[in-house]
Scaffold this motif. Structure first.
Motif, mmCIF file in Angstrom:
data_model
loop_
_atom_site.group_PDB
_atom_site.id
_atom_site.type_symbol
_atom_site.label_atom_id
_atom_site.label_comp_id
_atom_site.label_asym_id
_atom_site.label_seq_id
_atom_site.Cartn_x
_atom_site.Cartn_y
_atom_site.Cartn_z
ATOM 1 N N CYS A 60 0.563 -1.269 0.227
ATOM 2 C CA CYS A 60 0.017 0.391 -0.362
ATOM 3 C C CYS A 60 0.792 1.656 -0.086
ATOM 4 C CB CYS A 60 -0.584 -0.303 1.374
ATOM 5 S SG CYS A 60 -2.709 -1.339 0.771
ATOM 6 N N CYS A 128 -1.263 2.155 5.516
ATOM 7 C CA CYS A 128 -2.141 1.284 5.633
ATOM 8 C C CYS A 128 -2.432 1.080 6.916
ATOM 9 C CB CYS A 128 -1.431 0.028 5.206
ATOM 10 S SG CYS A 128 -1.495 -1.615 4.739
ATOM 11 N N ASP A 129 -3.476 0.663 7.623
ATOM 12 C CA ASP A 129 -4.342 0.013 8.235
ATOM 13 C C ASP A 129 -3.666 1.346 9.554
ATOM 14 O OD1 ASP A 129 -5.916 -1.032 6.699
ATOM 15 O OD2 ASP A 129 -7.007 -2.093 8.230
ATOM 16 N N CYS A 201 -6.640 0.218 0.856
ATOM 17 C CA CYS A 201 -7.715 0.014 -0.025
ATOM 18 C C CYS A 201 -8.082 0.793 -0.090
ATOM 19 C CB CYS A 201 -8.604 -1.144 1.071
ATOM 20 S SG CYS A 201 -7.319 -2.811 1.433
#
Ligand code: FES
Length: 578
Positions: A60, A128-129, A201
């Protein structure tokens, strides 16, 4: 920017490392020269630390090698001295048992890097998260001027003419494959298409949620979180972020001046309006713990009850983040809920949230709904309590089949994740759509790391019958890209003897989302008897980081942070004195 006095060069923190006429400073300057820099490159300039979460396994952030150069360009232009500092990249896809297990480690690394080095302001490269909450937690604890550079979502992508969404469609197609409706070849083709560019995402999953919340909390440039990773505007945003970091350093604007109670309330309201990830609850709790702001699960439930869901984004809606950007982005959505926000909240640009939103318009009112046409009027997330979750649990009603939000059914219990994997498709269990699937020992300490296992699999034989949703309960989290009637974050978790550990096969469970209740239909006496006979499972880690994690991590309703990192008013010595 902020009516405040600009620092003089000798007031910069880095001056203690680079500006003095002493033995230590000689060493520091000579080593900068060893790296090829001249005195003019750094003399009397703020040092901007760029915390880069790039590595080869965090796809990502594949564009971060270039973006760090874009940030440096901005820093040089504004008269700063940029230094890139690689920090642990938390790859959502690769890290086991879960990237969440390492969130606190990155938070500690970020905090200590900011504290130990001669950094006057920092750019936090996240996306990313867990990278976003981790570095924000670190920056809040270090309280060094900081600005977030969000990775941006990945590009739209399609397969066989239909739009795909990373994460969300993996679950959907896996279910189709389980039901025998997707060939092996087609499944392999999907690998080539499902994640087709750098960027996080592209649904309103945890990454999009947390970068949006970082923005509404005032920690990014206005509009930054919605820009797709490969859009040329993303490189320009990175460069401007570098320039703004220099300004933050001269004005010494600390995160504690921006991320306060007001900012958290704005974040919680925005979380509801974007239909964001349940994971944000845990992360905001942890971030609040770093600042001394007291949040409770009820803060989230109350916001949910008054805030409409306006983002028509997958997994709960129809579109992806690139559509959100084209439709006007986060600020266009915020304009619609302006009356629910604290508009005087400050941002790292030295302006109010009101000014940051100024002029934002909706260009597609199906993607970003107007106030009079919401996806749902209220109820993005719901906090439930009951004898099965005395300290609370959460569900995302908008992502569940409506008929399951009021449900009573017998429990089918799996004692841990390996047990679930090995038995869920066993037809002799004879599960029906009425059953409530219960997973134990998947929480913060039990898994450990409270992994995203909460979208528990539906048995293959039920998938083949067309069942696509069931009530599922666990002390795990769920990916922001997941969906279903999944009750998550049950607290206290089963590993520490919470009531979830005491559920037996066949016990009746009532889920009542409207009544905010999760109830195990056994008597208090029976519950006490089972508790007396309960044996604590064996801890999976006994040394190193695992031991620290198991000893110090709090429960989900407290944010799963390390206890010793909660703000308690104490202040460590600034190591720059040494
Ligand atoms: Fe990185 Fe989803 S895998 S954000």
């Amino acid at each position: 920017m902020h009516a405040r006095t600009r620092l003089q060069p000798e007031q910069l923190r880095s001056h203690r490392y680079l500006g003095s006429d002493d033995l230590r400073s000689f060493g520091h300057r000579s080593r900068q020269k060893q790296a090829g820099f001249s005195t003019d490159d750094f003399k009397d300039k703020p040092v901007i630390g760029i915390l880069n979460t790039w590595n080869d396994l965090i796809s990502c952030h594949a564009h971060f090698k270039q973006r760090v150069e874009d940030i440096k360009r901005g820093v040089w232009q504004a008269g700063g001295f940029p230094v890139e500092i690689p920090v642990m990249g938390l790859s959502e896809t690769f890290m086991k048992p879960t990237s969440m297990y390492y969130r606190n480690l990155l938070a500690m690394e970020g905090e200590e890097v900011l504290r130990t080095y001669p950094i006057d302001a920092a750019v936090l490269m996240v996306g990313c998260d867990k990278t976003t909450p981790a570095l924000l937690m670190g920056a809040l604890s270090a309280d060094v001027p900081s600005i977030v550079m969000p990775a941006g979502p990945m590009n739209r992508t399609a397969w066989h003419g239909a739009q795909l969404a990373s994460g969300t469609d993996v679950w959907r197609f896996w279910a189709e494959r389980g039901a025998g409706r997707l060939s092996c070849e087609a499944w392999c083709q999907l690998e080539d298409h499902i994640a087709a560019s750098p960027g996080h995402c592209m649904t309103m999953g945890t990454a999009s949620t947390m970068t949006a919340l970082a923005e509404v909390m005032g920690m990014t440039l206005a509009g930054a979180s919605s820009i797709p990773a490969t859009h040329s505007g993303h490189a320009r945003m990175a460069s401007m972020t570098g320039r703004q970091a220099v300004e933050l350093a001269w004005l010494n604007v600390k995160p504690s001046e921006i991320v306060n109670r007001t900012a958290f309330e704005n974040a919680i309201t925005t979380l509801m309006a974007i239909g964001g990830s349940t994971n944000a609850i845990v992360h905001l709790m942890a971030m609040a713990g770093r600042t001394g702001v007291k949040l409770t699960l009820e803060d989230f439930d109350l916001a949910s009850q008054r805030t409409p869901v306006l983002a028509n984004l997958r997994p709960a809606g129809k579109f992806v983040m690139a559509d959100f950007f084209d439709a006007g982005g986060l600020n266009a959505l915020l304009v619609q809920i302006a009356d629910l926000l604290h508009l005087d909240a400050q941002t790292v640009e030295g302006q109010t949230l009101r000014a940051a939103m100024d002029g934002a318009e909706i260009w597609n009112d199906d993607v970003i709904r107007r106030r009079d046409n919401p996806i749902c009027a209220t109820g993005s997330l719901a906090v439930l309590r009951g004898n099965l979750a005395p300290d609370g649990c959460v569900i995302k009603p908008a992502a569940a089949e409506a008929e399951l939000l009021q449900h009573r059914g017998p429990a089918a219990v799996f004692k841990d994740y390996p047990d679930l994997k090995s038995r869920i498709d066993d037809a002799s269990l004879a599960l029906t759509k009425e059953h409530v699937i219960v997973l134990q020992n998947a929480g913060p300490l039990g898994a450990p790391g409270i992994p995203e296992w909460g979208m528990l699999p539906i048995p293959k034989y039920l998938l083949e019958q067309g069942v696509r949703d069931m009530v599922r309960i666990s002390d795990a989290r769920m990916s922001g890209t997941s969906y279903g009637a999944c009750v998550l974050h049950v607290s206290p978790e089963s590993f520490v003897g919470g009531p979830l550990a005491l559920v037996h096969d066949g016990d009746m469970i009532t889920l009542d989302v409207a009544g905010r209740r999760l109830h195990l239909e056994i008597s208090d006496e029976e519950m006490a008897t089972r508790k007396a006979g309960w044996k604590a499972p064996t801890a999976k880690f006994t040394r190193g980081y695992g031991k620290l994690y198991l000893n110090e991590t709090t429960q989900a309703h407290e944010g799963c942070d390390f206890r010793f990192l909660h703000a308690d008013g104490s202040q460590d010595a600034d190591p720059s004195i040494y």
